[in-house]
Scaffold this motif. Structure first.
Motif, PDB file in Angstrom:
ATOM      1  N   PRO A 150      89.025 -22.942 136.576  1.00  0.00           N
ATOM      2  CA  PRO A 150      87.716 -23.363 136.083  1.00  0.00           C
ATOM      3  C   PRO A 150      86.899 -22.194 135.550  1.00  0.00           C
ATOM      4  O   PRO A 150      87.176 -21.024 135.834  1.00  0.00           O
ATOM      5  CB  PRO A 150      87.056 -23.921 137.352  1.00  0.00           C
ATOM      6  N   SER A 151      85.898 -22.528 134.755  1.00  0.00           N
ATOM      7  CA  SER A 151      84.837 -21.574 134.448  1.00  0.00           C
ATOM      8  C   SER A 151      83.763 -21.772 135.503  1.00  0.00           C
ATOM      9  O   SER A 151      83.684 -22.827 136.141  1.00  0.00           O
ATOM     10  CB  SER A 151      84.263 -21.834 133.049  1.00  0.00           C
ATOM     11  N   HIS A 152      82.929 -20.777 135.692  1.00  0.00           N
ATOM     12  CA  HIS A 152      81.960 -20.817 136.787  1.00  0.00           C
ATOM     13  C   HIS A 152      80.713 -20.043 136.382  1.00  0.00           C
ATOM     14  O   HIS A 152      80.802 -19.037 135.664  1.00  0.00           O
ATOM     15  CB  HIS A 152      82.592 -20.202 138.044  1.00  0.00           C
ATOM     16  N   ILE A 153      79.574 -20.512 136.848  1.00  0.00           N
ATOM     17  CA  ILE A 153      78.325 -19.795 136.606  1.00  0.00           C
ATOM     18  C   ILE A 153      77.976 -18.987 137.852  1.00  0.00           C
ATOM     19  O   ILE A 153      77.688 -19.562 138.912  1.00  0.00           O
ATOM     20  CB  ILE A 153      77.162 -20.749 136.264  1.00  0.00           C
ATOM     21  N   CYS A 154      78.043 -17.682 137.732  1.00  0.00           N
ATOM     22  CA  CYS A 154      77.671 -16.803 138.843  1.00  0.00           C
ATOM     23  C   CYS A 154      76.180 -16.529 138.780  1.00  0.00           C
ATOM     24  O   CYS A 154      75.680 -15.969 137.796  1.00  0.00           O
ATOM     25  CB  CYS A 154      78.458 -15.490 138.759  1.00  0.00           C
ATOM     26  N   ARG A 155      75.472 -16.914 139.837  1.00  0.00           N
ATOM     27  CA  ARG A 155      74.015 -16.737 139.888  1.00  0.00           C
ATOM     28  C   ARG A 155      73.612 -15.592 140.819  1.00  0.00           C
ATOM     29  O   ARG A 155      72.482 -15.532 141.281  1.00  0.00           O
ATOM     30  CB  ARG A 155      73.349 -18.042 140.312  1.00  0.00           C
ATOM     31  N   GLY A 156      74.551 -14.709 141.064  1.00  0.00           N
ATOM     32  CA  GLY A 156      74.233 -13.532 141.872  1.00  0.00           C
ATOM     33  C   GLY A 156      74.041 -13.858 143.333  1.00  0.00           C
ATOM     34  O   GLY A 156      74.807 -14.620 143.931  1.00  0.00           O
ATOM     35  N   ASP A 198      85.203 -16.674 133.663  1.00  0.00           N
ATOM     36  CA  ASP A 198      86.502 -17.314 133.833  1.00  0.00           C
ATOM     37  C   ASP A 198      87.328 -16.419 134.751  1.00  0.00           C
ATOM     38  O   ASP A 198      86.820 -15.441 135.305  1.00  0.00           O
ATOM     39  CB  ASP A 198      87.186 -17.538 132.481  1.00  0.00           C
ATOM     40  N   LEU A 199      88.611 -16.733 134.933  1.00  0.00           N
ATOM     41  CA  LEU A 199      89.432 -15.957 135.853  1.00  0.00           C
ATOM     42  C   LEU A 199      89.531 -14.491 135.436  1.00  0.00           C
ATOM     43  O   LEU A 199      89.405 -13.586 136.272  1.00  0.00           O
ATOM     44  CB  LEU A 199      90.834 -16.564 135.950  1.00  0.00           C
ATOM     45  N   THR A 200      89.737 -14.239 134.148  1.00  0.00           N
ATOM     46  CA  THR A 200      89.877 -12.859 133.675  1.00  0.00           C
ATOM     47  C   THR A 200      88.639 -12.041 133.997  1.00  0.00           C
ATOM     48  O   THR A 200      88.730 -10.916 134.522  1.00  0.00           O
ATOM     49  CB  THR A 200      90.165 -12.834 132.164  1.00  0.00           C
ATOM     50  N   CYS A 218      84.102 -10.822 140.875  1.00  0.00           N
ATOM     51  CA  CYS A 218      82.991 -11.747 141.114  1.00  0.00           C
ATOM     52  C   CYS A 218      83.218 -12.580 142.380  1.00  0.00           C
ATOM     53  O   CYS A 218      84.081 -13.467 142.418  1.00  0.00           O
ATOM     54  CB  CYS A 218      82.826 -12.668 139.910  1.00  0.00           C
ATOM     55  N   ASN A 219      82.419 -12.308 143.392  1.00  0.00           N
ATOM     56  CA  ASN A 219      82.542 -13.055 144.647  1.00  0.00           C
ATOM     57  C   ASN A 219      82.135 -14.512 144.492  1.00  0.00           C
ATOM     58  O   ASN A 219      82.688 -15.392 145.156  1.00  0.00           O
ATOM     59  CB  ASN A 219      81.672 -12.401 145.731  1.00  0.00           C
ATOM     60  N   SER A 220      81.168 -14.757 143.635  1.00  0.00           N
ATOM     61  CA  SER A 220      80.718 -16.130 143.438  1.00  0.00           C
ATOM     62  C   SER A 220      81.850 -16.997 142.890  1.00  0.00           C
ATOM     63  O   SER A 220      82.073 -18.123 143.348  1.00  0.00           O
ATOM     64  CB  SER A 220      79.520 -16.157 142.483  1.00  0.00           C
TER      65      SER A 220
END
Length: 289
Positions: free
Chosen positions: A105-111, A126-128, A135-137
């Motif tokens: 999946p793609s994901h939105i990291c909000r810190g 994305d995964l890359t 990215c821990n989120s």
């Protein structure tokens, strides 16, 4: 002319490393077979590494990427499992892929709000990019429904220690101490990962490691090199030293990026993984010089 100089620089790095005096590894009968004889230049390079980085806060393993031999080591008991932080993330990602037809999946990291180490977040990843920026989120989302059994087959395939039976969720992405892996096993798992770069999902992970060395958490490592590119992955894990610190930083580098000849794994006491990457870059540059 520039291309020729770069080829010469890469060859010099490899020759310097491959000829370094190997310390006795855990399984010496295997690791010392077929090593080339020493040259005066290699002796000098090895001595420089020991002299300039003879710091009790720094541990390292240097491996021949082709055969997996230990070329040099300053790591007490590298065969004993310890927390390695985000170095586990590529294998977590592969375990997830086995459960989801290698679709990520793609994901939105909000810190901070979504549990990432970077307060401001990474935005859409994305995964890359999740590998590049550790990215821990993203990995909190990825491991939400994973348990230790889901990871076991991947761990077995790469010959790394399996996570605790009770481990689940973010523990499977290297958060905390629920997944302890022997440093030497982890180093060799990364060698296997590089060999499998054309398999499903592995290409995305390798691309993330290349990006890490260029602009991600391993960027200080990449900037230290001259004339060659590296693959990098960093991690921060709970400290296990008698003299406790908030955490220990880890970095793995494989170079050259397109066809790795050597692997360097570094642990630095009391710093995050990005700082361990800086130390790894300094070590590689010292040999290169």
């Amino acid at each position: 002319m520039v291309a020729v100089r770069r080829v010469i620089a890469v060859a010099a790095i490899f020759l310097a490393f491959v000829l370094v005096v190997p310390h006795k590894p855990a399984d010496a009968a295997t690791d010392q077979q077929g090593l080339p004889e020493m040259s005066l230049y290699a002796q000098s390079a090895a001595e420089s590494l020991r002299r300039d980085f003879a710091d009790p806060d720094i541990s390292f393993l240097l491996l021949d990427a082709r055969a997996g031999h230990v070329l040099a080591s300053n790591w007490e008991h590298p065969e004993l499992p310890i927390p390695l932080g985000s170095l586990a993330k590529p294998f977590t990602a592969l375990a997830y892929g086995e459960q989801h037809d290698y679709e990520y999946p793609s994901h939105i990291c909000r810190g901070t709000a979504s549990g990432c180490w970077r307060p401001a977040g990474h935005g859409s990843v994305d995964l890359t990019n999740a590998i590049a920026y550790s990215c821990n989120s993203y990995f909190r989302s990825l491991t939400e429904d994973l348990n230790s059994e889901d990871v076991a087959s991947t761990a077995d395939r790469f010959r790394i220690d399996a996570p605790d039976q009770q481990a689940e969720g973010t523990a499977l992405a290297g958060v905390g101490s629920g997944w302890r892996i022997a440093p030497l096993r982890m180093a060799r798992a990364y060698l296997e990962l590089a060999r499998e770069r054309d398999r499903p999902a592995v290409r995305q992970i390798i691309d993330g490691m290349a990006k890490s060395a260029e602009q991600g958490t391993g960027a200080q490592l990449g900037r230290a090199l001259v004339g060659t590119r590296a693959l990098a992955k960093t991690g921060t894990a709970p400290c296990i030293h008698a003299r406790r610190a908030p955490g220990d930083g880890f970095a793995i580098a494989l170079l050259p990026a397109d066809d790795p000849k050597i692997l360097l794994m570094v642990r630095v006491h009391g710093v995050p993984g990005s700082q361990a990457a800086k130390t790894a870059g300094q070590m590689l540059r010292r040999i290169q010089d």
